[in-house]
Write a protein that holds these residues in place. Sequence first.
Motif, PDB file in Angstrom:
ATOM      1  N   ALA A   6     -83.576  66.832  36.866  1.00  0.00           N
ATOM      2  CA  ALA A   6     -83.512  65.985  35.667  1.00  0.00           C
ATOM      3  C   ALA A   6     -82.559  66.591  34.637  1.00  0.00           C
ATOM      4  O   ALA A   6     -81.727  65.887  34.048  1.00  0.00           O
ATOM      5  CB  ALA A   6     -84.908  65.816  35.064  1.00  0.00           C
ATOM      6  N   ARG A   7     -82.680  67.888  34.439  1.00  0.00           N
ATOM      7  CA  ARG A   7     -81.852  68.583  33.438  1.00  0.00           C
ATOM      8  C   ARG A   7     -80.372  68.406  33.742  1.00  0.00           C
ATOM      9  O   ARG A   7     -79.571  68.026  32.875  1.00  0.00           O
ATOM     10  CB  ARG A   7     -82.222  70.074  33.447  1.00  0.00           C
ATOM     11  N   GLU A   8     -79.994  68.657  34.983  1.00  0.00           N
ATOM     12  CA  GLU A   8     -78.580  68.567  35.368  1.00  0.00           C
ATOM     13  C   GLU A   8     -78.080  67.123  35.348  1.00  0.00           C
ATOM     14  O   GLU A   8     -76.941  66.859  34.963  1.00  0.00           O
ATOM     15  CB  GLU A   8     -78.364  69.188  36.758  1.00  0.00           C
ATOM     16  N   ALA A   9     -78.928  66.186  35.784  1.00  0.00           N
ATOM     17  CA  ALA A   9     -78.527  64.774  35.800  1.00  0.00           C
ATOM     18  C   ALA A   9     -78.237  64.276  34.387  1.00  0.00           C
ATOM     19  O   ALA A   9     -77.261  63.555  34.151  1.00  0.00           O
ATOM     20  CB  ALA A   9     -79.617  63.927  36.456  1.00  0.00           C
ATOM     21  N   VAL A  10     -79.081  64.670  33.436  1.00  0.00           N
ATOM     22  CA  VAL A  10     -78.885  64.267  32.035  1.00  0.00           C
ATOM     23  C   VAL A  10     -77.611  64.892  31.468  1.00  0.00           C
ATOM     24  O   VAL A  10     -76.790  64.228  30.838  1.00  0.00           O
ATOM     25  CB  VAL A  10     -80.117  64.657  31.177  1.00  0.00           C
ATOM     26  N   LYS A  11     -77.448  66.171  31.736  1.00  0.00           N
ATOM     27  CA  LYS A  11     -76.271  66.892  31.238  1.00  0.00           C
ATOM     28  C   LYS A  11     -74.975  66.264  31.780  1.00  0.00           C
ATOM     29  O   LYS A  11     -74.015  66.028  31.050  1.00  0.00           O
ATOM     30  CB  LYS A  11     -76.380  68.367  31.667  1.00  0.00           C
TER      31      LYS A  11
END
Length: 269
Positions: free
Chosen positions: A21-26
């Motif tokens: 989730a963190r990387e997808a948002v970034k």
Amino acid sequence: MSFEKMPAIGMGTFRLKGDTAREAVKTALSLGYRHIDTAQMYENEAAVGDGVTSSGIPRRNVFITTKVWFDKLRASDLINSLRESCERLKTDHVDLALIHWPSPDDEVPMKEYLGALRDAQREGLTDHIGISNFTCAQMDQARDILGDTPIFTNQVEVHPFLANRKVVDHAGKLGIPVTGYMPLAVGRVMENETLQRIGREHNATAAQIAIAWIAARGVVPIPSSTRPEHQKANLEALDIHLSDREMDEIFSLDRNERIADTDFAPDWD
């Protein structure tokens, strides 16, 4: 900066957890997305918050939506749950707070939870308020309860196999913008021959055609993707112009195929 309306496309985060989730948002923010959609029930608000803060995009330029789960609809629970959401998201407010589902069997009166949501807005916990998975009758009721307080959106399932015309049209009559979740029907649009054929005519994928069709209806699509190339393609779908004939062809795919149909759902239109 306060957003007067929602960005034309959002990044959905349902089923994305932790580092994913963190990387997808970034990545989405680096590609140009400015709307990130999450929810208490997704159990990823902290990761989403990390993605936003680590993106380097100023918080004021990112539109964050979260949703209150139906076990937090009592007035005191609702406000506290939104405070906790903001803490997890590492922000002092969200741009939009939605009621995720109407209270099952009206266990909590709509007047109570929409009143509490409006109180949260007055307290500055959210810039805008809205609803999700509300039927036509429930939208009427919400409009009556909230009066002059704008309902920023009704977020509902919309894709070529569930056009959801009645709800989209009724929302339009009430002046409530619609956000469409699951716009790719959890990947099923990719296999559809009609969408593939129209895609070939536009040098685009079936997924891009589905998103373009939703956007052309004035609905804000919030596709979920973890792969940068798919995120980029979803953004670029907004540049595709479909003819009236193509729009009608895609409408003809509607088979009322509802994916998010739970045992606590309202009686759908």
